[in-house]
Design a protein around this motif. Structure first.
Motif, PDB file in Angstrom:
ATOM      1  N   ILE A 146     -33.764   7.835  97.065  1.00  0.00           N
ATOM      2  CA  ILE A 146     -32.493   8.405  96.613  1.00  0.00           C
ATOM      3  C   ILE A 146     -32.426   8.326  95.090  1.00  0.00           C
ATOM      4  O   ILE A 146     -32.690   7.272  94.504  1.00  0.00           O
ATOM      5  CB  ILE A 146     -31.303   7.659  97.233  1.00  0.00           C
ATOM      6  CG1 ILE A 146     -31.397   7.655  98.759  1.00  0.00           C
ATOM      7  CG2 ILE A 146     -29.989   8.271  96.772  1.00  0.00           C
ATOM      8  CD1 ILE A 146     -31.335   9.028  99.381  1.00  0.00           C
ATOM      9  N   TYR A 147     -32.053   9.441  94.479  1.00  0.00           N
ATOM     10  CA  TYR A 147     -31.854   9.411  93.023  1.00  0.00           C
ATOM     11  C   TYR A 147     -30.493   8.778  92.731  1.00  0.00           C
ATOM     12  O   TYR A 147     -29.488   9.132  93.327  1.00  0.00           O
ATOM     13  CB  TYR A 147     -31.890  10.817  92.441  1.00  0.00           C
ATOM     14  CG  TYR A 147     -31.582  10.839  90.959  1.00  0.00           C
ATOM     15  CD1 TYR A 147     -32.545  10.477  90.013  1.00  0.00           C
ATOM     16  CD2 TYR A 147     -30.304  11.181  90.519  1.00  0.00           C
ATOM     17  CE1 TYR A 147     -32.250  10.468  88.661  1.00  0.00           C
ATOM     18  CE2 TYR A 147     -30.011  11.178  89.158  1.00  0.00           C
ATOM     19  CZ  TYR A 147     -30.988  10.819  88.235  1.00  0.00           C
ATOM     20  OH  TYR A 147     -30.685  10.798  86.892  1.00  0.00           O
ATOM     21  N   TYR A 148     -30.476   7.859  91.783  1.00  0.00           N
ATOM     22  CA  TYR A 148     -29.223   7.185  91.442  1.00  0.00           C
ATOM     23  C   TYR A 148     -29.252   6.739  89.992  1.00  0.00           C
ATOM     24  O   TYR A 148     -30.310   6.640  89.365  1.00  0.00           O
ATOM     25  CB  TYR A 148     -29.002   5.980  92.354  1.00  0.00           C
ATOM     26  CG  TYR A 148     -29.964   4.826  92.112  1.00  0.00           C
ATOM     27  CD1 TYR A 148     -29.627   3.779  91.250  1.00  0.00           C
ATOM     28  CD2 TYR A 148     -31.220   4.789  92.722  1.00  0.00           C
ATOM     29  CE1 TYR A 148     -30.503   2.733  91.018  1.00  0.00           C
ATOM     30  CE2 TYR A 148     -32.096   3.755  92.499  1.00  0.00           C
ATOM     31  CZ  TYR A 148     -31.740   2.734  91.655  1.00  0.00           C
ATOM     32  OH  TYR A 148     -32.612   1.696  91.413  1.00  0.00           O
ATOM     33  N   GLU A 149     -28.057   6.485  89.475  1.00  0.00           N
ATOM     34  CA  GLU A 149     -27.895   5.887  88.149  1.00  0.00           C
ATOM     35  C   GLU A 149     -26.969   4.700  88.280  1.00  0.00           C
ATOM     36  O   GLU A 149     -25.961   4.768  89.000  1.00  0.00           O
ATOM     37  CB  GLU A 149     -27.306   6.898  87.160  1.00  0.00           C
ATOM     38  CG  GLU A 149     -28.250   8.011  86.783  1.00  0.00           C
ATOM     39  CD  GLU A 149     -27.650   8.951  85.748  1.00  0.00           C
ATOM     40  OE1 GLU A 149     -26.442   8.782  85.444  1.00  0.00           O
ATOM     41  OE2 GLU A 149     -28.363   9.841  85.255  1.00  0.00           O
ATOM     42  N   THR A 152     -23.940   5.940  90.723  1.00  0.00           N
ATOM     43  CA  THR A 152     -23.821   7.366  91.029  1.00  0.00           C
ATOM     44  C   THR A 152     -25.029   7.780  91.859  1.00  0.00           C
ATOM     45  O   THR A 152     -26.175   7.569  91.445  1.00  0.00           O
ATOM     46  CB  THR A 152     -23.758   8.202  89.745  1.00  0.00           C
ATOM     47  OG1 THR A 152     -22.681   7.743  88.928  1.00  0.00           O
ATOM     48  CG2 THR A 152     -23.539   9.668  90.079  1.00  0.00           C
ATOM     49  N   PHE A 153     -24.758   8.351  93.058  1.00  0.00           N
ATOM     50  CA  PHE A 153     -25.829   8.797  93.950  1.00  0.00           C
ATOM     51  C   PHE A 153     -25.985  10.308  93.851  1.00  0.00           C
ATOM     52  O   PHE A 153     -25.016  11.038  93.659  1.00  0.00           O
ATOM     53  CB  PHE A 153     -25.514   8.476  95.419  1.00  0.00           C
ATOM     54  CG  PHE A 153     -25.081   7.058  95.661  1.00  0.00           C
ATOM     55  CD1 PHE A 153     -26.010   6.048  95.762  1.00  0.00           C
ATOM     56  CD2 PHE A 153     -23.740   6.740  95.816  1.00  0.00           C
ATOM     57  CE1 PHE A 153     -25.609   4.750  96.004  1.00  0.00           C
ATOM     58  CE2 PHE A 153     -23.327   5.454  96.062  1.00  0.00           C
ATOM     59  CZ  PHE A 153     -24.277   4.451  96.154  1.00  0.00           C
ATOM     60  N   LEU A 154     -27.196  10.769  94.049  1.00  0.00           N
ATOM     61  CA  LEU A 154     -27.493  12.193  94.169  1.00  0.00           C
ATOM     62  C   LEU A 154     -28.357  12.355  95.409  1.00  0.00           C
ATOM     63  O   LEU A 154     -29.517  11.949  95.417  1.00  0.00           O
ATOM     64  CB  LEU A 154     -28.224  12.700  92.911  1.00  0.00           C
ATOM     65  CG  LEU A 154     -28.277  14.215  92.723  1.00  0.00           C
ATOM     66  CD1 LEU A 154     -26.877  14.782  92.553  1.00  0.00           C
ATOM     67  CD2 LEU A 154     -29.130  14.580  91.513  1.00  0.00           C
ATOM     68  N   VAL A 155     -27.769  12.917  96.495  1.00  0.00           N
ATOM     69  CA  VAL A 155     -28.415  12.920  97.806  1.00  0.00           C
ATOM     70  C   VAL A 155     -28.594  14.349  98.301  1.00  0.00           C
ATOM     71  O   VAL A 155     -27.677  15.184  98.166  1.00  0.00           O
ATOM     72  CB  VAL A 155     -27.574  12.117  98.829  1.00  0.00           C
ATOM     73  CG1 VAL A 155     -28.355  11.921 100.121  1.00  0.00           C
ATOM     74  CG2 VAL A 155     -27.162  10.773  98.251  1.00  0.00           C
ATOM     75  N   TYR A 156     -29.752  14.633  98.891  1.00  0.00           N
ATOM     76  CA  TYR A 156     -29.996  15.926  99.537  1.00  0.00           C
ATOM     77  C   TYR A 156     -29.087  16.042 100.752  1.00  0.00           C
ATOM     78  O   TYR A 156     -28.938  15.095 101.520  1.00  0.00           O
ATOM     79  CB  TYR A 156     -31.472  16.020  99.938  1.00  0.00           C
ATOM     80  CG  TYR A 156     -31.871  17.341 100.558  1.00  0.00           C
ATOM     81  CD1 TYR A 156     -31.563  18.549  99.934  1.00  0.00           C
ATOM     82  CD2 TYR A 156     -32.559  17.371 101.767  1.00  0.00           C
ATOM     83  CE1 TYR A 156     -31.934  19.750 100.499  1.00  0.00           C
ATOM     84  CE2 TYR A 156     -32.940  18.567 102.350  1.00  0.00           C
ATOM     85  CZ  TYR A 156     -32.618  19.761 101.708  1.00  0.00           C
ATOM     86  OH  TYR A 156     -32.973  20.955 102.283  1.00  0.00           O
ATOM     87  N   HIS A 157     -28.460  17.235 100.934  1.00  0.00           N
ATOM     88  CA  HIS A 157     -27.379  17.345 101.920  1.00  0.00           C
ATOM     89  C   HIS A 157     -27.843  17.044 103.339  1.00  0.00           C
ATOM     90  O   HIS A 157     -27.077  16.538 104.164  1.00  0.00           O
ATOM     91  CB  HIS A 157     -26.744  18.746 101.843  1.00  0.00           C
ATOM     92  CG  HIS A 157     -27.621  19.842 102.385  1.00  0.00           C
ATOM     93  ND1 HIS A 157     -27.469  20.369 103.641  1.00  0.00           N
ATOM     94  CD2 HIS A 157     -28.661  20.507 101.817  1.00  0.00           C
ATOM     95  CE1 HIS A 157     -28.360  21.314 103.833  1.00  0.00           C
ATOM     96  NE2 HIS A 157     -29.103  21.417 102.747  1.00  0.00           N
TER      97      HIS A 157
END
Length: 609
Positions: A269-272, A9-14
């Motif tokens: 990049i923040y990820y899990e 799961t990625f969490l990306v700045y737009h």
């Protein structure tokens, strides 16, 4: 085997999303989870329509290029310009093809009247004499028209008269005049020849266009496919925090985990990332050795396994090869397949060379098993003067004093082993997925079938006494009945379990015997191929004996080449279809295989194969 997957799961700045997608795409190992539902996005719909247009056009261009397009890519030419030029050429050809029937119709109409000059007729009209063309049934023709209208009969055909009149006024006989083409016969013939020549030039121009521009449009199609994949990924992402953050989910093979982590951590990049569970709908990536990998195409034909299932390919590979060899049943035909595989491997594209490796492998199995069955190009090896040490390995003839064929018994034994193996896979698979308590019914049926077959075989060959076999049947049947009738579902009432067990017994009794008997087709097809090969041999040498030394050998050779080529072609078709059926129906049904898994498709740069 099935490659272990990691849920990502990625969490990306737009503002970094576009660059991030480019990096993931270049890495080419992440399978993006599709969430798109409902109506398709307008942009994606347009892209899909254009891709359909490109692929239909490529299919037609490949055929028009005689399957030999030039390996040239014109970077300066746009795909839209290629489509327009292609459609213009097609329209020109279509226009010419529509003109020719109309010209032929005019020619057939004018052939009755012969070749004449319309200008001369117009000059007569300017002088006050009108020429008209008529036709009527012979019985309706009035002889008075000859004097009154200067009528002249030109031709009689099928009970009809064709005639012209020359009168000083526009009126004539009481018959509707014909409307003839405005051109003469010779001019129409010239027009037809010119149109046919223009059509030939347009067709040739279209062929040259397809040869020259096929690879260019192919590159455009690949680029368009990449744009579609990118747009799908964007549509499958989810925006959070008023659009400032984008969330995206995907799957990564376990062996690619390190490089993905390196890329994500380098980009901040923040990820899990977590291990996939059996409940997850993880995509399937098969990982097998070189031999088994050749048969993955057969597994994919039926459907990929679920993440909680076993990969059937390692079992499918040896049995399919054995079934194929049994159906071919001729060592000589196996050598032909080996030679054909090596010959075509050097002349085919890289994507098809793997199929030739499969052909070579099946040829090796056929050559070895065909020798065991004692057939070489329709000739019985067992009847030749070969060493007894070689003949003892051949499975030919009847079983003892009985009328049963050894090869037929071998087919049934192979079938029984295949079915028992399928039931073993089912029992183990259910145990792994649901636990041993939830799979007691599968283990009960496995014990019953395998135990009865083994006990019956040992008793038949006098390895154990009749008393021992009787007690073995009783013990095996009793233990199996507990799992089949009482514990098939530990969460239900015992009476319901008994009823369900009886129903399962009916299905097994009616289906299992039929499944095993289906394997007789292996023996039947091998026997048919061998008999047909023997018939061609007899026919060839009969011709050789009757036609003399020179022509005899010539015709003998032709019959042998044609006959065995035809037999090989038919045998290969049967040897592919029927083993596939035994695998897809008998084996997969008894192993509980569904084939509803999703194939692993990484988000990557689309490249030409």
């Amino acid at each position: 085997m099935i490659t272990k997957m990691k849920k990502l799961t990625f969490l990306v700045y737009h503002k970094e999303y576009e660059a991030f997608l480019g990096q993931i795409r270049e890495l080419g190992v992440v399978h993006i989870v599709e969430r798109q539902s409902g109506e398709m996005d307008d942009s994606l719909q347009q892209f899909m329509q254009k891709r359909t247009l490109y692929r239909n056009m490529l299919r037609n261009m490949y055929l028009l290029a005689d399957k030999q397009p030039q390996e040239v890519v014109h970077k300066e030419v746009s795909a839209d310009a290629l489509v327009k030029e292609y459609e213009d050429l097609q329209m020109r050809i279509q226009d010419f093809n529509q003109q020719l029937p109309a010209i032929d119709k005019d020619i057939s109409q004018m052939e009755i009247w012969g070749d004449f000059d319309w200008n001369g007729i117009r000059r007569l009209e300017s002088s006050g004499w009108y020429v008209r063309f008529y036709t009527c049934p012979e019985k309706d023709y009035d002889e008075a028209w000859n004097e009154d209208c200067n009528a002249l009969i030109v031709k009689e055909n099928g009970g009809h008269l064709y005639f012209v009149t020359v009168t000083p006024q526009s009126s004539g006989p009481d018959v509707e005049p014909l409307r003839l083409p405005s051109m003469g016969l010779s001019e129409l013939n010239r027009r037809k020849a010119d149109t046919e020549e223009a059509l030939s030039k347009a067709v040739l121009e279209l062929k040259e266009f397809c040869k020259s521009n096929y690879r260019t449009l192919e590159e455009a199609d690949l680029q368009l496919q990449g744009d579609i994949d990118l747009l799908k990924v964007k549509l499958n992402s989810e925006s959070l925090a008023e659009g400032s953050v984008v969330v995206l989910e995907g799957w990564v093979p376990e062996d690619s985990e390190a490089e993905v982590r390196t890329l994500l951590e380098a980009g901040g990049i923040y990820y899990e990332m977590r291990n996939a569970t059996r409940e997850d709908n993880a995509p399937i990536k098969l990982k097998n050795n070189a031999f088994t990998r050749m048969y993955e195409v057969l597994t994919k034909m039926y459907g990929m396994p679920d993440y909680a299932e076993f990969d059937p390919t390692p079992i499918l590979a040896p049995f399919f090869s054995l079934f194929f060899a049994f159906c071919m049943g001729d060592a000589g035909y196996g050598l032909v397949l080996i030679a054909l595989g090596f010959f075509l491997k050097k002349r085919m594209s890289e994507s098809l060379r793997g199929m030739m490796n499969l052909v070579i492998t099946l040829g090796i199995f056929t050559a070895v098993f065909g020798a065991v069955l004692g057939t070489f190009f329709g000739v019985s090896l067992f009847d030749l003067e070969l060493p007894e040490g070689m003949k003892q390995f051949m499975i030919v003839g009847k079983i003892g004093e009985t009328t049963y064929d050894k090869q037929m018994l071998l087919a049934l034994i192979i079938g029984a082993v295949h079915i028992c193996l399928a039931m073993t896979v089912k029992a183990v698979g259910q145990t792994v997925r649901f636990g041993f308590k939830e799979s007691l019914s599968a283990w009960g049926w496995l014990l019953l079938v395998v135990g009865f077959i083994c006990t019956g075989g040992l008793s038949f060959f006098k390895v154990i006494s009749e008393d021992v076999s009787t007690w073995a049947f009783i013990v095996i049947g009793g233990v199996s009945a507990i799992g089949i009738y009482l514990l098939n579902n530990i969460h239900r009432n015992v009476l319901i379990n008994i009823g369900a067990g009886v129903w399962d017994t009916y299905n097994m009794a009616t289906g299992l015997m039929g499944d095993i008997l289906s394997y007789i087709r292996l023996y039947a097809l091998g026997l048919a191929g061998g008999m047909l090969g023997g018939v061609f041999n007899q026919l060839a040498f009969m011709v050789n004996d009757s036609a003399g030394p020179v022509l005899g050998w010539l015709f003998c050779g032709l019959i042998l080449i044609f006959g065995h080529s035809l037999n090989i072609a038919m045998s290969c078709l049967s040897a592919f279809v029927h083993p596939l059926r035994l695998t897809f129906v008998e084996y997969f049904k008894n192993s509980g295989y569904n084939g509803k898994g999703e194939a692993y498709k990484p988000f990557t740069v689309v490249k030409n194969k």
